[in-house]
Motif scaffolding. Structure first.
Motif, short mmCIF file in Angstrom:
data_model
loop_
_atom_site.label_atom_id
_atom_site.label_comp_id
_atom_site.label_asym_id
_atom_site.label_seq_id
_atom_site.Cartn_x
_atom_site.Cartn_y
_atom_site.Cartn_z
N GLY B 179 0.84 -1.19 0.00
CA GLY B 179 0.00 0.00 0.00
C GLY B 179 0.87 1.24 0.00
O GLY B 179 1.76 1.38 0.84
N PRO B 180 0.65 2.14 -0.94
CA PRO B 180 1.49 3.35 -0.98
C PRO B 180 1.14 4.30 0.15
O PRO B 180 0.04 4.26 0.70
CB PRO B 180 1.12 3.98 -2.33
N GLU B 181 2.10 5.16 0.50
CA GLU B 181 1.82 6.22 1.46
C GLU B 181 0.67 7.05 0.90
O GLU B 181 0.75 7.55 -0.22
CB GLU B 181 3.05 7.12 1.63
N SER B 182 -0.35 7.21 1.68
CA SER B 182 -1.52 7.90 1.16
C SER B 182 -2.44 8.27 2.31
O SER B 182 -2.37 7.69 3.39
CB SER B 182 -2.27 7.02 0.16
N GLY B 183 -3.29 9.23 2.05
CA GLY B 183 -4.25 9.65 3.06
C GLY B 183 -5.07 10.81 2.55
O GLY B 183 -4.82 11.36 1.46
N LEU B 184 -6.05 11.16 3.35
CA LEU B 184 -6.99 12.22 2.98
C LEU B 184 -7.15 13.16 4.17
O LEU B 184 -7.49 12.72 5.27
CB LEU B 184 -8.34 11.60 2.60
N ALA B 185 -6.86 14.44 3.94
CA ALA B 185 -7.00 15.44 4.99
C ALA B 185 -8.24 16.27 4.69
O ALA B 185 -8.40 16.77 3.57
CB ALA B 185 -5.76 16.32 5.06
N ILE B 186 -9.11 16.42 5.69
CA ILE B 186 -10.35 17.16 5.49
C ILE B 186 -10.39 18.31 6.50
O ILE B 186 -10.39 18.08 7.71
CB ILE B 186 -11.57 16.24 5.69
N PRO B 187 -10.41 19.54 6.00
CA PRO B 187 -10.45 20.68 6.93
C PRO B 187 -11.83 20.75 7.58
O PRO B 187 -12.84 20.45 6.94
CB PRO B 187 -10.20 21.88 6.01
N ASP B 188 -11.86 21.15 8.86
CA ASP B 188 -13.16 21.18 9.54
C ASP B 188 -13.85 22.53 9.46
O ASP B 188 -14.93 22.72 10.02
CB ASP B 188 -13.01 20.71 11.00
N GLY B 189 -13.22 23.47 8.78
CA GLY B 189 -13.83 24.79 8.64
C GLY B 189 -13.63 25.67 9.85
O GLY B 189 -14.01 26.84 9.86
N GLU B 190 -13.06 25.12 10.89
CA GLU B 190 -12.84 25.92 12.12
C GLU B 190 -11.36 25.93 12.48
O GLU B 190 -11.00 26.02 13.65
CB GLU B 190 -13.66 25.32 13.26
N GLY B 191 -10.55 25.74 11.46
CA GLY B 191 -9.11 25.79 11.70
C GLY B 191 -8.47 24.46 12.02
O GLY B 191 -7.26 24.36 12.08
N GLY B 192 -9.29 23.45 12.21
CA GLY B 192 -8.76 22.12 12.51
C GLY B 192 -8.82 21.22 11.30
O GLY B 192 -9.30 21.63 10.22
N VAL B 193 -8.35 20.01 11.46
CA VAL B 193 -8.31 19.10 10.31
C VAL B 193 -8.51 17.67 10.80
O VAL B 193 -8.10 17.31 11.91
CB VAL B 193 -6.97 19.26 9.56
N ASP B 194 -9.19 16.89 9.95
CA ASP B 194 -9.33 15.45 10.19
C ASP B 194 -8.49 14.73 9.15
O ASP B 194 -8.68 14.93 7.95
CB ASP B 194 -10.80 15.03 10.05
N LEU B 195 -7.60 13.90 9.63
CA LEU B 195 -6.73 13.18 8.71
C LEU B 195 -7.04 11.70 8.77
O LEU B 195 -7.01 11.09 9.85
CB LEU B 195 -5.25 13.43 9.09
N HIS B 196 -7.35 11.16 7.61
CA HIS B 196 -7.56 9.71 7.48
C HIS B 196 -6.28 9.13 6.92
O HIS B 196 -5.87 9.50 5.81
CB HIS B 196 -8.77 9.44 6.59
N ILE B 197 -5.67 8.25 7.65
CA ILE B 197 -4.28 7.92 7.36
C ILE B 197 -3.95 6.48 7.73
O ILE B 197 -4.52 5.93 8.66
CB ILE B 197 -3.36 8.92 8.15
N ALA B 198 -3.04 5.90 6.99
CA ALA B 198 -2.48 4.59 7.33
C ALA B 198 -1.15 4.83 8.03
O ALA B 198 -0.18 5.25 7.38
CB ALA B 198 -2.29 3.76 6.08
N THR B 199 -1.11 4.58 9.30
CA THR B 199 0.11 4.86 10.07
C THR B 199 0.30 3.76 11.11
O THR B 199 -0.65 3.08 11.48
CB THR B 199 0.02 6.23 10.77
N GLN B 200 1.51 3.63 11.59
CA GLN B 200 1.78 2.64 12.63
C GLN B 200 1.47 3.18 14.03
O GLN B 200 1.44 2.41 14.98
CB GLN B 200 3.24 2.16 12.53
N TRP B 201 1.30 4.49 14.14
CA TRP B 201 1.06 5.05 15.47
C TRP B 201 0.33 6.38 15.31
O TRP B 201 0.96 7.40 15.00
CB TRP B 201 2.40 5.24 16.20
N LEU B 202 -0.96 6.36 15.53
CA LEU B 202 -1.77 7.57 15.34
C LEU B 202 -1.30 8.71 16.23
O LEU B 202 -1.19 9.85 15.80
CB LEU B 202 -3.24 7.26 15.67
N HIS B 203 -1.03 8.41 17.49
CA HIS B 203 -0.78 9.51 18.43
C HIS B 203 0.57 10.18 18.22
O HIS B 203 0.70 11.38 18.51
CB HIS B 203 -0.93 9.02 19.88
N ILE B 204 1.55 9.43 17.74
CA ILE B 204 2.83 10.11 17.50
C ILE B 204 2.71 10.98 16.25
O ILE B 204 3.31 12.05 16.17
CB ILE B 204 4.00 9.10 17.40
N ASP B 205 1.90 10.55 15.31
CA ASP B 205 1.61 11.41 14.16
C ASP B 205 0.90 12.67 14.63
O ASP B 205 1.25 13.79 14.24
CB ASP B 205 0.69 10.69 13.15
#
Lengths: 289, 766, 149
Positions: B179-205
């Motif tokens: 699986g290639p490095e890939s993901g989708l970042a969605i801005p929340d309209g309030e300055g924040g962002v939701d990132l959908h991502i394949a990672t080995q450690w969500l919290h360190i990201d």
């Protein structure tokens, strides 16, 4: 990028004449890699899949005339008995998925020194049929490759077919790759015995700027076979003659160091492949009923 | 569904149908595609960047450079030394310099091409030994030594009857997850962002992204997308920050998905290494000392280099008793591609060296190499070269005995028939004649048996499980029991990464076992629950498994308390098959009835025992909390004239403590061995003058199904008294000793002293 | 340009297709059929294996325009329950990124050779890279699917 999709051969030739920059695509096994990996952005691409006659083969003046669009899978299935060397080489091309799409025409068009079909075509004196709106011409395979990924085609030409004699004797193909499947040749070698004409053909892949023949090796072994009356006696070729044949093949190569192997190894391996292929082919001849 | 049973993975059917959503499959309406502009030089000063032309290209919505990094333009797992986008200098070929977002990926690529960067090209540092010299330019403010680990154990100058020396070189391996490095970042309209991502450690990201984006962590929410393999390649940030920056800038969702070529520069690799060894032993074969100098090339940025070199140094002597050791481990910065985590994590490189040395020593002693290993094998209660007394089962000799006693495959009986290759040329798919595909070179028809020599080789290796050197190792699990559709149902929620290893199954098994409920659902991982730590160091079944166990036990206790108080029942109640039962197994009450509308929801953190930092001068410490061992035997056919290799069989014995899911354990042993085989005989990122020459699957060769032999397995369950269920981490040991066993077998077949991996045909012939 | 093709028995049309788009891109990004995977996009891994007019191919190596008027069968439309089940049961699925391609390739093999030998399985699946399993359980899966015919 423009996309052309001629329905007939005549249409294809007209399009190529009008758009000489158009890159032909058949199985896509080379062109699509270039596009997907962003190595190349051709101004135009011409799909040759719709042209029925390109995917046909026929007997032609004692030879087989094989459309440029016949896939490796079909070569193996339909012509493996008549073109054993080419079939053996075809079997080493990529994977089933690649052999189902890839074509000798595409191999010739790309003219990579590593193309697996080239050594057996060289060993069997194949002829490449090039066509354009101004006509058809036949180019001997040993004149077809003009440089690394360069060939004798004019910009307005397409590869229609290749012509090759059905085997009259044993043929062999061997390739070295650093993996046991799906690998581009570090080097490769093909040999073809023609008992009718008492001749031996050779082809070297991936060990020079172009695919090569080894004429001195051919002459040497032909002389050995004639001088010792081996064609008739069906006796073994001496180990020293086989070794010499291998060495002469290695000497004909013009290899370089690259990511797949070193020049020195390529020469070394070619000598081994050539000796083994010649041994196997000759034993096949001797032991044939 | 209980632990110890082979349980099918819950995501299997969706994966086999093609319905499982991986990070590269994400798509929302209106999303843009991001592309990355990368440095064409391994080392250069950035003079200027002109974004005008790129910004004016069709479809382009944003072009970003280092000036657009909202927060701190540095990140890193252990040392913050890597810019999100290079500002003043680029330190490796392919380093990210700028970003483009456009409506179509081709528009993004074409615009990226139009970014004008003026570089002042510098002479790259590409030799790690040169990087150590005072002549070499300092690539980072603190110099070029990322970390030096000294281990001084026992006498300073021991002497021995027999001394063997060797120098070994390990090539750069790629994790090459499909699986290639890939993901989708969605801005929340309030300055924040939701990132959908394949990672080995969500919290360190999340932590690193918060710093880079200049946002509080709660404004950077991560949700795990399907992971197409990892093996260490997804420990560092790749496109995460880039996608988030583009999304925040454009106000639109942004997807980035690397091509295979980009993937080769988009993640770190296994460190290449140069290892110089000296072993001293008595005439009876007992090790007296090991001296080693281990130099790893960390490339341009630190990533996890500091931990990798600690492992390489701590385990430098192998799983052997050795009273004296003098180890110098160094990892340095160069302008080569950055290196970091890959399965085996520092224990792979040194295993090639110490196992080659053991074979050399055996030869010098005139001793059987397996016998020599058994004579020196670590046992429970032995002191390691770090001074740590190793506890729990240490079955090094037993594992060797087991692989030694397994039957050998039938010897290669080649018919020697000439030229019958066409026998295999029946129509496609009906080929596959055994003779050809079983030989070195396979269908390439390189040998019909000529010059094929069989060799057998052995190796044993070990490494730590879990984090080391005082790093706070813990995981968090939330377990929730409720009644759905009249049946009790358990939901397990953690932030842990299911990378393919089967953690999702293990979590369900543990909850089902502990609570006694059959319907267990493992929720998708995200940052709404506490950290699980990374899916690395073979730690998740232990640590997250431990957290799930703890939370499940808490849920169970509350259920039993409820049952006791509601029913005034006697003690000795248990839960079995969705019901509360009494001491003799009779149902007291169905769980669904007992619970009604009640929800029992418990969250627990689990920590294994503490570890400690290595002493900077002596390297002595209890630096690791658990060790896992495996032994391999390899049977190899070598075409000695062409140098082509066919691995005929691998046999392995490994102590897994307790096999929570045996079918998954087997999969780890087989798959891990395949990656070991890859490094031994074909896999190498070839870097010349700092440039990767084979950044594609055409020339970076991974083992195919025709390269990987059957694996004979003996899985031991010796039970570690310190761990949940007695389990040990499983994932990495198969990758450590499999390759060294193959190389030993090649040595046996060829009589050549092989000092470099991967073994190349020319190493065996010229 | 416009590309019209039949995918899994249903006509699909895509407009404003960039001429360089592969069939794989069309399937994934335009038809939202993400089962065919984008692991290498150079024909070296088999993760995007589909049937094109009944022939097993890598979708990444078919130019979008070449698929005009053709019949495509992807993992989503495959009559592959037997093979899919066998992969799950045999433990041949780990990360699963290679699985759809392997299922299609195994399906193709079993169509042609209902009871393949191990050597035939290996040669037929040599174009499908799996990074997780070491292949042993994939061979088990194909044997299992063949046996359950």
């Amino acid at each position: 990028m423009e996309f052309f999709q001629p329905a007939t051969w005549a249409e294809a030739l007209q399009m190529k004449a009008a758009h000489p920059e158009a890159v032909p695509i058949a199985g896509g096994t080379d062109v699509m890699v270039e596009i997907n990996l962003d190595h190349q952005r051709p101004a135009a691409i011409m799909d040759l899949n719709r042209i029925r006659e390109l995917a046909e083969w026929e007997r032609y003046d004692g030879m087989l005339r094989i459309g440029a669009g016949v896939t490796y899978t079909r070569l193996i299935d339909e012509l493996g008995d008549r073109l054993p060397g080419l079939a053996m080489a075809s079997r080493t091309v990529g994977s089933p998925q690649i052999r189902n799409r890839g074509t000798v025409g595409g191999n010739l068009g790309t003219a990579s020194p590593a193309g697996d079909a080239h050594p057996p075509l060289l060993a069997t004196d194949a002829i490449v049929e090039l066509a354009s709106t101004s006509g058809t011409r036949h180019v001997a395979i040993h004149e077809f490759f003009t440089g690394p990924k360069r060939n004798a085609m004019r910009k307005d030409e397409l590869i229609a077919a290749f012509l090759v004699h059905p085997a009259t004797g044993p043929q062999q193909f061997s390739k070295v790759g650093t993996r046991n499947a799906m690998v581009i040749a570090v080097c490769s070698f093909a040999v073809s015995l023609d008992p009718t004409h008492r001749s031996v053909g050779t082809g070297i892949g991936s060990a020079g700027p172009t695919p090569l023949r080894a004429p001195r090796a051919e002459h040497f072994i032909e002389d050995v076979l004639l001088d010792e009356n081996l064609w008739n006696r069906k006796a073994e070729v001496s180990a020293s003659a086989l070794k010499r044949f291998g060495d002469l093949v290695a000497r004909a190569a013009k290899p370089i160091d690259d990511v797949r192997g070193t020049a020195a190894y390529r020469r070394h391996a070619l000598a081994v492949l050539a000796r083994r292929c010649m041994t196997w082919a000759w034993n096949d001849y001797r032991l044939a009923a | 569904m209980r632990i110890g049973e082979s349980v099918l993975r819950p995501d299997g059917p969706a994966k086999a149908r093609g319905d499982f959503v991986y990070s590269s499959d994400l798509r929302v309406d209106g999303m843009l595609w991001g592309a990355t502009v990368r440095s064409p030089h391994p080392y250069a000063r950035i003079v200027s960047i002109d974004t005008m032309e790129a910004g004016a290209m069709p479809g382009v919505k944003a072009v970003l450079t280092h000036q657009d990094v909202p927060g701190r333009n540095l990140y890193g797992l252990e040392i913050e030394d890597q810019p999100v986008l290079a500002s003043e200098v680029v330190r490796y070929w392919g380093e990210a310099v700028a970003l483009v977002a456009a409506e179509h990926p081709e528009q993004a690529r074409r615009a990226a091409e139009k970014l004008r960067v003026e570089y002042e090209v510098l002479q790259p540092v590409t030799d790690p030994d040169y990087a150590l010299t005072s002549d070499a330019p300092r690539l980072h403010p603190d110099g070029n030594i990322t970390r030096r680990v000294k281990i001084r154990h026992g006498e300073a100058d021991p002497t021995a009857d027999i001394v063997v020396k060797g120098e070994y070189e390990i090539g750069m391996q790629d994790q090459a997850p499909l699986g290639p490095e890939s993901g989708l970042a969605i801005p929340d309209g309030e300055g924040g962002v939701d990132l959908h991502i394949a990672t080995q450690w969500l919290h360190i990201d999340q932590k690193q992204l918060a710093g880079v984006l200049g946002l509080p962590p709660e404004k950077v929410r991560l949700t795990m997308a399907g992971i197409g393999g990892a093996f260490g390649a997804r420990e560092d940030l790749s496109m995460q920050a880039h996608a988030c920056m583009l999304a925040l800038k454009t106000g639109r969702p942004v997807k980035i998905s690397y091509s295979r070529t980009e993937s080769f520069v988009g993640h770190v690799h296994r460190h290449p290494g140069r290892l110089i060894y000296e072993h001293g032993a008595n005439r009876d074969g007992r090790l007296v000392y090991v001296k080693a100098r281990i130099l790893l090339d960390g490339g341009a940025y630190a990533s996890s280099s500091t931990a990798v070199i600690a492992n390489a140094s701590c385990f430098a002597a192998g799983p052997y008793r050795c009273p004296n050791a003098n180890i110098d481990g160094m990892v340095v910065y160069t302008n080569n591609p950055p290196c970091g985590a890959m399965r085996g994590f520092g224990s792979v490189q040194n295993c090639y060296a110490h196992e080659a040395q053991m074979d050399k020593l055996a030869e010098a002693l005139g001793m059987d190499p397996v016998e020599l290993r058994m004579r020196n094998a670590l046992e429970t209660g032995d002191e390691m070269i770090t001074g740590q007394v190793i506890d729990g089962p240490v079955p090094v000799a037993e594992l060797l005995r087991r692989v030694l006693s397994m039957p050998l495959p039938a010897s290669g009986e080649f018919s020697g028939r000439a030229g019958r290759v066409l026998d295999g040329l029946v129509p496609q798919g009906e080929g596959g004649d055994v003779e050809l595909t079983s030989r070195p070179g396979g269908v390439s028809n390189a040998t019909h048996g000529e010059s094929v020599v069989r060799g057998v080789g052995y190796a044993v290796g070990f490494k730590n499980i879990g984090y080391s050197e005082g790093f706070d190792d813990y995981s968090t699990a939330r377990v929730r029991l409720s009644v759905a559709d009249g049946r009790p149902r358990v939901e397990v929620h953690t932030a842990s990464a299911e990378v393919g290893q089967g953690l999702v199954t293990v979590q369900a098994q543990i909850a089902a076992t502990e609570i006694g409920v059959t319907d267990v659902v493992v929720l998708n991982a995200d940052t709404r629950v506490g950290s699980s730590g990374s899916s690395s160091a073979s730690r998740q079944t232990y640590i997250t498994g431990g957290a799930v166990k703890a939370a499940s036990e808490a849920v169970r206790e509350r259920v039993l308390e409820l049952a006791q108080s509601e029913l005034r029942a006697a003690s000795g109640l248990r839960i079995e098959n969705d019901a509360v039962v009494d001491a003799v197994g009779n149902q007291v009450i169905a769980l669904a009835t007992l619970l009604g509308d009640a929800v029992i929801d418990e969250t627990r953190e689990f920590r294994p025992r503490r570890t400690h930092h290595l002493d900077p001068e002596t390297g002595q410490a209890n630096a690791h909390m658990q060790y896992a061992f495996a032994a391999h035997r390899a049977v190899v056919d070598v075409d000695t004239e062409l140098g082509l290799i066919k691995v005929v069989e691998l046999a392995t014995a490994q102590d897994v403590g307790k096999a929570i899911n045996p079918i998954a354990v087997q999969g780890q042993l087989e798959g891990g061995a395949a990656q070991g085989l890859g490094l031994a005989v074909m896999e190498e990122i070839q870097v010349k003058d700092g440039v990767i020459r084979n950044a594609s699957f055409t020339d970076y060769l991974l083992p195919t199904i025709l390269d990987m032999p059957p694996v004979r397995m003996d899985i031991l369950e010796l039970g570690d008294p310190n761990s949940p269920y007695g389990l040990k981490g499983v994932g990495e040991p198969p990758t450590i000793s499999s390759g060294p066993a193959i190389v030993a077998a090649i040595r046996a077949a060829t009589g050549r002293e092989i000092t470099r991996v991967p073994v190349r045909p020319h190493d065996l012939t010229l | 340009m416009r590309v019209s093709t039949t995918v899994n028995g249903t006509p699909h049309v895509a407009d404003d297709v960039w001429e360089g788009e592969s069939l794989l891109y069309l399937l994934r990004e335009r038809f939202a059929l993400f089962g065919s995977k984008n692991a290498c996009e150079q024909g070296e891994c088999g993760s995007c294996s589909v049937y094109l007019d009944g022939t097993l191919v890598c979708a990444c190596l078919v130019l979008g325009g070449q698929a005009n008027g053709r019949e495509i069968v992807t993992i989503e439309g495959l009559d592959g329950a037997k093979v899919q089940q066998a992969f799950v049961v045999a433990g041949a699925v780990q990360c699963g990124f290679c699985t759809p391609g392997l299922v299609v390739a195994a399906h193709d093999l079993l169509n042609r050779v209902p009871n393949p030998t191990d050597a035939q399985i290996r040669e037929a699946l040599a174009g499908n890279i799996c990074r997780c399993t070491g292949y042993a359980k994939i061979i088990d899966a194909v044997r299992l699917a063949a046996g359950s015919a």
